[in-house]
Design an enzyme around this catalytic site. Structure first.
Site, PDB file in Angstrom:
ATOM      1  N   GLY A  71      -1.747   2.818   3.098  1.00  0.00           N
ATOM      2  CA  GLY A  71      -1.347   1.409   3.073  1.00  0.00           C
ATOM      3  C   GLY A  71      -1.459   0.893   1.655  1.00  0.00           C
ATOM      4  N   THR A  72      -0.717  -0.167   1.363  1.00  0.00           N
ATOM      5  CA  THR A  72      -0.686  -0.582  -0.034  1.00  0.00           C
ATOM      6  C   THR A  72      -1.283  -1.963  -0.293  1.00  0.00           C
ATOM      7  OG1 THR A  72       1.641  -0.963   0.349  1.00  0.00           O
ATOM      8  CG2 THR A  72       1.061   1.021  -0.797  1.00  0.00           C
TER       9      THR A  72
END
Lengths: 284, 294
Positions: free
Chosen positions: B63-64
């Site tokens: 995830g960013t």
């Protein structure tokens, strides 16, 4: 070496011991109503609860010795949370939890030196629109699924109810009062008023009028998403009790304590006559 | 005596296991570690597993970017929807911002599989405490519990499978710190992979695009803003992150995939509906049509 006691005598002594302990306290009423499940406990302590949340749609009520049912309550929350975590929240059911409690209480009853002096009720509120009306003969249309009340006794015997459960203290007058007033699919105010009136039929100066400060009230609300358990505070309780025409009469704390005596009736009524016969919970 | 009887081999299989009846802490994680350790997300990695973990780094979804900023009545948490796996987009519509309880939210950057499991455990940790104790944890208490969970994952983090959360919330009104009816005071906590907890002033961002998001927030942040302005600033910051970071996804107007935005005020935490965020995202994109730099 202990002197010989027949198994009948052994069980009888233990039952009598547990029953005495349970009948010494104050009563708890759990009943179904149109919007879910209602818990009403006569409890003068605002912090030591007799009614508690277990899981999304499961509530817990207990009477008897506080440390023992608190132990069971904590275990129930742990069981439900572990099961919900490892499977899914929908896989936690009241029947499963009631069975676990029944097995545990049954084992403690026969194996421990001292049986638990508790009676617990596991209540599960049905999902909205998930099944037939809670009470088949209800004249009102109930949009919800089946609400289930499981009552588990000190010896592990378990009974399921769809109307109401009365536990602890002197139960017979409370049960007969509720038998007279219960109407399937009643609303919250009606159910609460009847339960409070029924709880007031026992005690030294019966009939008593119980004040919100003497009561612990909570509901499992069918329509709420997620966690359905909600406590009803004093002000909301007073508002709900108002239309019933209740007059607030101060009751002295000492006079509200039901007298504990060995002659207290068994915490079962006629229609629950089978309750004392240990039943295999797994057969449900 | 009672323990001996409970541990008796005759104890029925379907009864409550003995460990569940033992008095102990109100922490669900602590209980799992004692009674059911195999259920913990960071359980059961042998040495060979650990050695192999580092090679997974580019092969599992990550995830960013997550941003959080306070406003006049609380705090906003928002996250983009992209998960990457090396140079590939693993998922376009992953959700990385979750309600932790009624008055707090957590956003996660890092290894998605571990992160999502950790969030489930964290949500349950807060709920479990509330049910056992009958009261809710303070905001600092919640932040500290999350810290302990990240520390539990340290072994995997050192192999490259880090989980870096951003936690934000308001104190629950009437629970001692805040008077009932008072406006919510938003607070933001960031963490490092060793479980270090740092309270941030005003705003913060984590994840691969955090540098750009933080710079954007620095220019747009307004301490006394209302919720709508804060939501707009969060979506703008995520746009800026996506503009410069390949691993962060911008608003996807064609597929109608928009950031997840949670607004927390004194009344509680609410996840905004997709339509509401969509309107903000479309306004942001329309603004960039005129001025690409925002």
């Amino acid at each position: 070496m202990p002197i010989y006691a027949s198994p009948e005598q052994f069980i009888r002594d233990r039952s009598e011991y547990a029953r005495k302990g349970i009948s010494r306290g104050r009563s708890v009423v759990v009943t179904t109503y149109r919007g879910g499940v209602l818990f009403v406990a006569e409890n003068h302590s605002p912090t030591l609860h007799k009614v508690s949340e277990i899981y999304d749609r499961i509530g817990f009520a207990a009477v008897g010795r506080y440390n023992e049912f608190e132990n069971l309550r904590t275990a129930g929350i742990r069981l439900a949370d572990v099961r919900g975590f490892s499977y899914d929240r929908r896989d936690v059911t009241g029947r499963w939890l009631a069975n676990a409690y029944a097995q545990t209480l049954g084992s403690i009853f026969s194996e421990h030196q001292k049986p638990y002096e508790v009676e617990v009720c596991v209540a599960e509120v049905g999902r909205p629109g998930a099944g037939p009306a809670a009470v088949p003969d209800a004249s009102v249309v109930d949009p919800g699924g089946v609400d289930q009340l499981y009552r588990i006794s000190y010896d592990g015997s378990i009974i399921d109810e769809s109307r109401f459960v009365v536990m602890g203290g002197t139960t017979e007058p409370v049960i007969s009062a509720l038998n007279a007033s219960f109407s399937p699919g009643w609303d919250l105010a009606g159910a609460l008023g009847a339960a409070v009136a029924a709880l007031g039929t026992v005690g030294d100066q019966a009939p008593r009028t119980l004040l919100p400060a003497q009561l612990e009230v909570a509901v499992l609300e069918r329509g709420r998403p997620g966690r359905t358990f909600r406590r009803i505070g004093s002000s909301e309780m007073a508002a709900l009790l108002q239309p019933a025409g209740e007059t607030a009469a101060p009751a002295a704390g000492s006079s509200t304590e039901p007298t504990g005596s060995g002659a207290a009736p068994e915490p079962v009524d006629a229609e629950h006559a089978g309750a004392d016969l240990p039943r295999e919970p797994g057969a449900d | 005596m009672s323990d001996r009887a409970i541990d008796h081999p005759g104890w029925p299989v379907s009864a409550v296991p003995a460990a569940y009846l033992r008095p102990g802490s109100a922490s669900f994680t602590d209980f799992l570690a004692a009674a059911e350790p195999q259920l913990l997300p960071w359980h059961g990695r042998s040495e060979s597993d650990r050695a192999g973990l580092s090679s997974l780094h580019g092969a599992v979804p990550h995830g960013t970017t997550i941003v959080a900023l306070t406003f006049g009545g609380g705090v906003v948490v928002a996250g983009d929807r992209r998960a990457t796996m090396g140079n590939l987009i693993a998922q376009r519509d992953i959700e990385k911002v979750f309600l932790a309880d009624s008055h707090s939210a957590v956003g996660i950057a890092g290894t998605a599989g571990l992160a999502v499991e950790m969030v489930r455990l964290f949500q349950l940790e807060l709920e479990h405490y509330e049910k056992i104790e009958g009261v809710r944890l303070s905001l600092d208490g919640k932040a500290n519990r999350l810290s302990a969970m990240i520390r539990g994952n340290l072994g995997a983090a050192l192999q490259g499978l880090a989980v870096v959360p951003l936690f934000a919330g308001v104190e629950i009104p009437g629970d001692g710190v805040t008077a009932p009816g008072a406006p919510g005071v938003g607070r933001v906590f960031s963490y490092d992979i060793t479980g270090g907890k740092y309270e941030e002033h005003d705003f913060y961002a984590v994840g691969s695009g955090s540098l750009f998001a933080r710079s954007a927030l620095k220019k747009r942040y307004d301490r006394a803003a209302d919720a709508d302005t804060a939501v707009r600033a969060a979506v703008e910051a995520l746009y800026d992150a996506a503009d410069d970071d390949t691993a962060t996804g911008g608003p996807d107007l064609t597929r109608r995939i928009y950031p997840v935005v949670v607004v927390i005020g004194a009344d509680g935490a609410v996840r905004l509906a997709d339509d509401a965020v969509g309107e903000v995202a479309q306004a942001v994109v329309a603004g960039r049509m005129v001025n690409p730099g925002g």
